[in-house]
Enzyme design. Structure first.
Site, PDB file in Angstrom:
ATOM      1  N   GLY A 102       0.822  -1.208   0.000  1.00 43.45           N
ATOM      2  CA  GLY A 102       0.000   0.000   0.000  1.00 43.45           C
ATOM      3  C   GLY A 102       0.857   1.259   0.000  1.00 43.45           C
ATOM      4  O   GLY A 102       0.415   2.330  -0.412  1.00 43.45           O
ATOM      5  N   GLY A 135      -0.443   6.078   1.253  1.00 47.26           N
ATOM      6  CA  GLY A 135       0.782   5.572   0.629  1.00 47.26           C
ATOM      7  C   GLY A 135       2.045   6.292   1.075  1.00 47.26           C
ATOM      8  O   GLY A 135       3.118   6.069   0.524  1.00 47.26           O
ATOM      9  N   ASP A 269       1.333 -10.973   6.790  1.00 46.68           N
ATOM     10  CA  ASP A 269       1.814 -10.106   5.703  1.00 46.68           C
ATOM     11  C   ASP A 269       3.154  -9.472   6.082  1.00 46.68           C
ATOM     12  O   ASP A 269       3.809  -8.878   5.237  1.00 46.68           O
ATOM     13  CB  ASP A 269       0.790  -9.009   5.378  1.00 46.68           C
ATOM     14  N   ASN A 270       3.557  -9.588   7.349  1.00 52.06           N
ATOM     15  CA  ASN A 270       4.840  -9.042   7.786  1.00 52.06           C
ATOM     16  C   ASN A 270       5.854 -10.153   8.073  1.00 52.06           C
ATOM     17  O   ASN A 270       6.793  -9.957   8.836  1.00 52.06           O
ATOM     18  CB  ASN A 270       4.643  -8.170   9.036  1.00 52.06           C
TER      19      ASN A 270
HETATM   20  P1  AMP Z   1       1.551  -3.014   8.256  1.00 51.22           P
HETATM   21  O1  AMP Z   1       0.865  -3.918   9.215  1.00 51.22           O
HETATM   22  O2  AMP Z   1       1.902  -1.659   8.804  1.00 51.22           O
HETATM   23  O3  AMP Z   1       2.737  -3.663   7.639  1.00 51.22           O
HETATM   24  O4  AMP Z   1       0.534  -2.655   7.076  1.00 51.22           O
HETATM   25  C1  AMP Z   1      -0.571  -3.430   6.727  1.00 51.22           C
HETATM   26  C2  AMP Z   1      -1.102  -3.014   5.377  1.00 51.22           C
HETATM   27  O5  AMP Z   1      -1.475  -1.638   5.375  1.00 51.22           O
HETATM   28  C3  AMP Z   1      -0.109  -3.187   4.244  1.00 51.22           C
HETATM   29  O6  AMP Z   1      -0.809  -3.609   3.110  1.00 51.22           O
HETATM   30  C4  AMP Z   1       0.417  -1.784   4.042  1.00 51.22           C
HETATM   31  O7  AMP Z   1       0.892  -1.578   2.744  1.00 51.22           O
HETATM   32  C5  AMP Z   1      -0.808  -0.948   4.333  1.00 51.22           C
HETATM   33  N1  AMP Z   1      -0.479   0.416   4.772  1.00 51.22           N
HETATM   34  C6  AMP Z   1       0.061   0.787   5.957  1.00 51.22           C
HETATM   35  N2  AMP Z   1       0.213   2.128   5.994  1.00 51.22           N
HETATM   36  C7  AMP Z   1      -0.213   2.617   4.815  1.00 51.22           C
HETATM   37  C8  AMP Z   1      -0.304   3.922   4.225  1.00 51.22           C
HETATM   38  N3  AMP Z   1       0.068   5.023   4.875  1.00 51.22           N
HETATM   39  N4  AMP Z   1      -0.798   4.008   2.982  1.00 51.22           N
HETATM   40  C9  AMP Z   1      -1.185   2.923   2.301  1.00 51.22           C
HETATM   41  N5  AMP Z   1      -1.142   1.680   2.786  1.00 51.22           N
HETATM   42  C10 AMP Z   1      -0.654   1.514   4.025  1.00 51.22           C
HETATM   43 MG    MG Z   2       3.459  -4.670   6.469  1.00 51.46          MG
END
Ligand code: AMP
Ligand code: MG
Length: 524
Positions: A102, A135, A269-270
Site C-alpha cells: 500500500g 501511501g 503479511d509481515n
Molecule cells: P503493516 O501492518 O503496517 O505492515 O501494514 C498493513 C497493510 O497496510 C499493508 O498492506 C500496508 O501496505 C498498508 N499500509 C500501511 N500504511 C499505509 C499507508 N500510509 N498508505 C497505504 N497503505 C498503508
Molecule cells: Mg506490512
C-alpha cells in the site's frame, strides 16, 4: 552510478493488466505496475554506506543527483518498471483479505557480487493496494525503520536492509494516538533492500482465492531463485521448501529473543518467506526484561505479539503458510510433521542460545533450571536485559568470598530500582548467582576467554526505544548529527566503543511512559 539491473519478479510472474493507479482487488497477478509519486523537495538525510557498497555503489555515487532521484522516487531509473506487490494476510489472528504494497513500491532488482537485491521505496505514494490510506510515511517511522534495519544487520539478525532515509518535502497528516488530534508531519521515504520482499501473505492471497495456478507459479519462482536446492513442481520440493522456511523463521525468532527485540506486528503479511525481519513498525526493544511486554498500543489488550509469545506466533504464522501451500501438496500429514518439529526444535535452540548468553559451552541438563530461575529473577524487579547480560561476562568462576559484593558488582547497574533487591528477591538472586558460579566452575574456559565469547552474543549497544526518540526529536528540528552518531554506534554493537559509553545506559525515567518510547501506535 552503475547498477546491474536484472529483473526476475516482473519478468517471470504474472502482472496486473490494469496500469491505472486506482485502488482495486487485483486477481491472478503478483504485482501491479505503479510509478512513485514525485516528491516536492527531496533531500537525503542518511545513507548506509555499507549497504551502498554491497550494491556496488561508491561514496561518490551516493552524492549524485541520480542516486537522490532513485531513492526518493523523483525519477524512475531507465530500463526499470516499478511495481507494487499483491499479497494478503492474517492480521491479529484474522484473515484480512487483500493487503499488498500500500505504500511500498519496488523499483527494480539489481545484482552485484553474484547476489541479487530488490530495491523498494517505502512512503513513495499510493498504489492499487493503498485501500483507504495515502501511501506515505512520516519522518519518525522512517528513521525508526532505517536505523533498526541496519542495527539488526550488524547484530547478526536476519533482516531486510535500509539503503537510505530521505525527506520528501511534503507534509503528511497523521493522528498518532488515534484520538482525533491529527497533525501534519514531515514526509519521508526509506529505500529498503532485500533479496526479495515476498511474504507468507503473498502465497495466502492465491490460496484464499482458490487460484492454484498463480500460487504454483509464485511458489516455483520462489524455489527457483531463493531455495534452489529444492525442485519446484514436485511434492517433495514443496515440502523441502516449506521445511526450510520453518527453519529460517525459527532461527530469526531465536535471534530476536537473544537481543530482546519485539517485532510488534507479526501478522502474516509481515513475515518474510526468506526468514528476514521485515516491516519495522511499532517494534521495540526490551529495557526491563518482561516476556509480557509489547510496544504496540494496538495490541495492548491481548498482547498477542508480546516478547514471550513471538515463537508461538511464528508457529501460528507458519501454520497459515502451510494451509496456503496445501493445494500444491494435497497431504496434511507431512506438513503437520514439519510444524510438529518446530515444537521440538524451538526449545532446544532456545536453550542453546541461552547457554551462549550465559557463556556455557557444555550442555548439562540442569542448565534448563538455571535458565528458568534466571528468567524468573529477571522479572522479580525491573532488570535491564542488555546491561544484565553484557555485565554478566564480568563474573568470575572462582567462588566469591563475599557473595553480595560479587553479585552487585556486575548486576547493580542493570536494576531500575536497586533498593528493591532485598528480602526474597535478593536471596533468590544469591541462590542463582551461586549456582551460576558453580556451573561456571565445570567449564574449561578461563574467565577472560569466556568473556570474549559472551561479548559476541550479548550486545553492548542496541537501538533502545528512547534513543530512537532522541534521534527523531533532533531530526524533526533539522539536526541530523545524532542520526549519524547512532548509526555509527550500532555498526559495532558488540564492541566496547568507549567514546559512546553514554549510550550504554538504562532507559531514563522521562521515557518510561512516553509515546514513541515505551508505547508506539501503528500510525506511521
Ligand atoms: P503493516 O501492518 O503496517 O505492515 O501494514 C498493513 C497493510 O497496510 C499493508 O498492506 C500496508 O501496505 C498498508 N499500509 C500501511 N500504511 C499505509 C499507508 N500510509 N498508505 C497505504 N497503505 C498503508
Ligand atoms: Mg506490512
Amino acid at each position: 552510478m552503475q547498477l546491474h539491473i536484472k529483473n526476475t519478479f516482473t519478468k517471470e510472474l504474472p502482472a496486473d493488466p490494469m496500469t491505472e493507479n486506482t485502488r482495486r482487488q487485483v486477481e491472478k497477478a503478483c504485482f501491479s505496475y505503479v510509478t512513485p509519486k514525485k516528491p516536492s523537495a527531496p533531500s537525503l538525510l542518511h545513507v548506509s554506506q555499507e549497504m551502498a557498497n554491497t550494491l556496488g555503489l561508491s561514496e561518490d555515487d551516493i552524492k549524485t543527483q541520480r542516486f537522490l532521484n532513485m531513492v526518493t522516487g523523483a525519477k524512475v531509473l531507465e530500463d526499470t518498471t516499478p511495481y507494487a506487490m499483491c499479497y494478503g494476510g492474517h492480521q491479529f489472528g484474522h484473515w484480512a483479505g487483500q493487503l499488498g504494497d500500500g505504500r511500498a513500491i519496488n523499483l527494480t532488482e539489481v545484482t552485484h557480487d553474484n547476489k541479487r537485491w530488490a530495491l523498494q521505496l517505502k512512503g513513495a505514494g499510493a498504489t492499487p493496494y493503498s485501500r483507504t490510506a495515502d501511501g506515505l510515511a512520516v519522518l519518525r517511522s522512517s528513521i525508526r525503520e532505517h536505523l533498526c534495519s541496519e542495527a539488526m544487520y550488524h547484530l547478526g539478525v536476519p533482516t531486510t536492509r535500509s539503503l537510505s532515509v530521505s525527506l520528501s518535502g511534503d507534509e503528511v497528516l497523521r493522528d498518532v494516538l488515534y484520538d482525533g488530534n491529527a497533525d501534519y508531519e514531515k514526509g519521508a521515504i526509506v529505500c529498503r533492500v532485500a533479496p526479495s520482499f515476498i511474504r507468507f501473505g503473498s502465497f495466502e492471497i492465491f490460496a484464499s482465492r482458490q487460484d492454484t495456478a498463480t500460487l504454483k507459479t509464485l511458489t516455483d519462482y520462489t524455489i527457483k531463485h531463493f531455495y534452489p536446492q529444492y525442485e519446484g513442481g514436485t511434492k517433495k520440493g514443496y515440502l523441502g521448501f516449506f521445511n526450510e522456511v520453518v527453519q529460517h523463521t525459527l532461527e530469526m525468532i531465536i535471534h530476536w529473543q537473544r537481543v530482546g527485540f519485539v517485532h510488534g506486528v507479526m501478522n502474516t503479511d509481515n513475515m518474510s518467506i526468506l526468514g528476514l525481519t521485515i516491516d519495522y513498525g511499532p517494534y521495540g526493544w526490551l529495557e526491563g526484561y518482561d516476556p509480557g511486554w509489547t510496544p504496540n498500543t494496538t495490541d495492548r489488550q491481548n498482547k498477542r505479539y508480546r516478547y514471550g509469545n513471538q515463537s508461538q506466533m511464528g508457529l501460528w504464522n507458519l501454520l497459515q503458510l502451510a494451509n496456503a501451500l496445501y493445494p500444491l501438496i494435497g497431504e496434511t500429514t507431512p506438513l503437520e510433521a514439519i510444524l510438529q518439529n518446530y515444537h521440538i526444535e524451538y526449545p532446544k535452540k532456545y536453550v542453546a542460545m541461552m547457554r551462549e548468553k550465559l557463556g556455557l559451552q557444555l550442555a548439562i541438563d540442569t542448565d534448563i533450571q538455571l535458565i528458568a530461575d534466571l528468567e524468573k529473577n529477571l522479572q522479580a524487579s525491573e532488570t535491564d536485559m542488555t546491561i544484565f547480560f553484557r555485565n554478566l561476562a564480568q563474573v568470575s568462576k572462582e567462588e566469591s568470598s563475599h557473595v553480595e559484593d560479587a553479585f552487585f558488582a556486575f548486576a547493580k547497574a542493570a536494576f531500575y530500582t536497586p533498593e528493591e533487591i532485598t528480602g526474597t528477591i535478593y536471596s533468590d538472586w544469591e541462590t542463582w548467582f551461586k549456582s551460576y558460579q558453580k556451573r561456571l566452575s565445570e567449564e574449561r574456559l578461563a574467565d577472560a576467554e569466556r568473556k570474549v565469547l559472551m561479548n559476541k552474543v550479548n550486545p553492548k549497544y542496541v537501538l533502545r526505544n528512547y534513543i530512537s526518540q532522541l534521534v527523531i526529536d533532533e531530526a524533526d528540528k533539522g539536526n541530523y548529527d545524532l542520526l549519524n552518531e547512532i548509526h555509527a554506534v550500532l555498526k559495532n554493537p558488540y564492541d566496547e566503543q568507549s567514546e559512546y559509553e553514554h549510550w550504554y545506559a538504562k532507559r531514563p525515567e522521562w521515557a518510561r511512559h512516553k509515546v514513541g518510547c515505551s508505547m508506539l501506535s501503528c500510525s506511521s
